[in-house]
Design a protein around this motif. Structure first.
Motif, mmCIF file in Angstrom:
data_model
loop_
_atom_site.group_PDB
_atom_site.id
_atom_site.type_symbol
_atom_site.label_atom_id
_atom_site.label_comp_id
_atom_site.label_asym_id
_atom_site.label_seq_id
_atom_site.Cartn_x
_atom_site.Cartn_y
_atom_site.Cartn_z
ATOM 1 N N CYS A 132 0.848 -1.043 -0.004
ATOM 2 C CA CYS A 132 0.134 -0.063 0.103
ATOM 3 C C CYS A 132 0.911 1.024 0.058
ATOM 4 O O CYS A 132 1.623 1.277 0.753
ATOM 5 N N THR A 178 -6.878 -1.352 -0.583
ATOM 6 C CA THR A 178 -7.704 -0.260 -0.963
ATOM 7 C C THR A 178 -8.429 -0.511 -2.349
ATOM 8 O O THR A 178 -7.448 -0.563 -3.337
ATOM 9 N N SER A 181 -7.893 1.079 -5.841
ATOM 10 C CA SER A 181 -6.535 1.165 -6.015
ATOM 11 C C SER A 181 -6.002 0.231 -7.083
ATOM 12 O O SER A 181 -4.879 0.212 -7.572
ATOM 13 N N SER A 218 -12.038 -5.748 2.711
ATOM 14 C CA SER A 218 -11.420 -4.391 1.888
ATOM 15 C C SER A 218 -12.334 -3.284 2.297
ATOM 16 O O SER A 218 -13.298 -3.250 2.944
ATOM 17 N N ARG A 221 -11.241 3.968 0.026
ATOM 18 C CA ARG A 221 -10.541 5.351 0.483
ATOM 19 C C ARG A 221 -11.793 6.382 0.103
ATOM 20 O O ARG A 221 -12.050 6.454 -1.120
#
Length: 378
Positions: A132, A178, A181, A218, A221
């Motif tokens: 990350c 995230t 992403s 999960s 964001r």
């Protein structure tokens, strides 16, 4: 052991809050077992605290990512070689009792190893991203897997989805720090990559399958929540709950913990999610080091605002996890006003979470850390 003449290998992996229980279980297993076995510990806690892990009775620790190292350990044992000499391992020196570490193991592309055991139909969430780039100060992930993203390819995900469907599995979840992403190398989402992934998964899993993305295990964001991102999720995923990492109502605390977003990002994410037909579950983290009563008051104000907008609050308490910049930090005490505010939200069904239990766990982690320091564990 009797059939092969070689020792059995027992593999252990545990989170930091479960370390003491794992050590107790290990002692019980060793006491009850008449035959010898090599007990190998891996995972984030063993990587962050190899000496303490070995002193608890484990014979070998795998440092860092373990897929390749585990294969090397088994190969060494089959050849009659000593696995303690391998890169990616650590053990106790038999004479001095000190730590002997060969550093982290090799990192390979995620496609090199399967995300689950299809042969024995052991389905679990498919890991699509490891590492990350955000490196939040309280999180173990970036400090074990590095502060960069590595993604499993769409083709490899699809191959495993096809295997799941062939065996009749109809539930698909993903493991990623995230969700939005996926496919990105930096902090800018690659929504084309996200859509390509989900479209392929839907095609492979079939229309009757249930696909969950942006929810447990999960999160999303808040600054990644956009109308297009929500449209992609609405089209391809089945969940209508999204887990959004908010963490605090104080911009000062967010900046201090390297979150990389603002309070207004959280508010905007909740508004857009509700407008798109989703229910946001917003993570809050109480008791971060340096957090003041005024910061927690801001968090409670934000929580009430978000609930009014249609969100729920998923509450957590800070735990000083090994391997993070805050490993030696003590949690900030949570005053009665905040406890009462959380209880009121919970009584209305607007908040849930294990933050009270995590407060107790945090205290045990602090005590364990002090014991380790006194015993030269680190």
């Amino acid at each position: 052991v009797r059939r092969s003449g070689r020792p059995a290998v027992a593999l252990w992996s545990f989170y930091s809050p479960d370390f003491e229980q794992a050590a107790s279980d290990l002692a019980a297993v060793k006491s009850a077992s008449a035959e010898g076995a090599i007990h190998v510990a891996g995972g984030v806690h063993a990587t962050a605290e190899p000496l303490a892990t070995l002193l608890a009775g484990f014979d070998l620790v795998v440092i860092g990512e373990g897929e390749h190292t585990l294969v090397e350990i088994v190969d060494a044992l089959q050849r009659g070689a000593d696995p303690r000499a391998l890169p990616g391992t650590a053990h106790l020196d038999p004479e001095s009792g000190g730590l002997v570490s060969h550093g982290p193991g090799e990192r390979h592309p995620l496609d090199a190893y399967p995300p689950f055991n299809a042969r024995y139909r052991k389905w679990n969430a498919i890991e699509i991203t490891r590492g990350c780039v955000y490196a939040c100060s309280f999180c173990q992930t970036p400090y074990m897997f590095k502060a960069r993203f590595r993604h499993r390819s769409v083709a490899d995900v699809r191959r495993h989805i096809d295997a799941m469907r062939a065996y009749g599995s109809r539930f698909v979840r993903f493991l990623t720090p995230t969700s939005l992403s996926y496919g990105s190398a930096d902090t800018t989402p690659d929504l084309d990559a996200v859509e390509a992934l989900l479209a392929s998964v839907r095609e492979g899993a079939g229309p009757e399958a249930k696909i969950y993305f942006g929810t447990f295990p999960s999160e999303i964001r808040p600054e990644h929540v956009t109308p297009r991102a929500l449209a992609i999720l609405a089209r391809w995923a089945d969940n209508r709950t999204l887990v959004i990492g908010g963490q605090s109502g104080s911009d000062r605390v967010l900046a201090g913990s390297r979150r990389g977003h603002t309070v207004e990002d959280v508010v905007r994410a909740v508004r857009l999610s509700v407008e798109a037909g989703f229910r946001p579950d917003v993570d809050f983290l109480l008791g971060l080091p340096g957090e003041e009563p005024e910061d927690r008051a801001l968090s409670m104000q934000l929580a009430e605002r978000l609930v009014t907008m249609g969100a729920r609050i998923h509450s957590h308490a800070f735990m000083p996890l090994p391997g993070t910049p805050l490993r030696d930090a003590a949690p900030s005490p949570i005053e009665p006003d905040t406890v009462l505010a959380m209880a009121r939200l919970e009584s209305r069904g607007k908040a849930y979470g294990q933050w009270r239990r995590q407060l107790v766990t945090a205290e045990s982690l602090v005590r364990a850390r002090r014991r380790h320091a006194r015993s030269d564990y680190t």
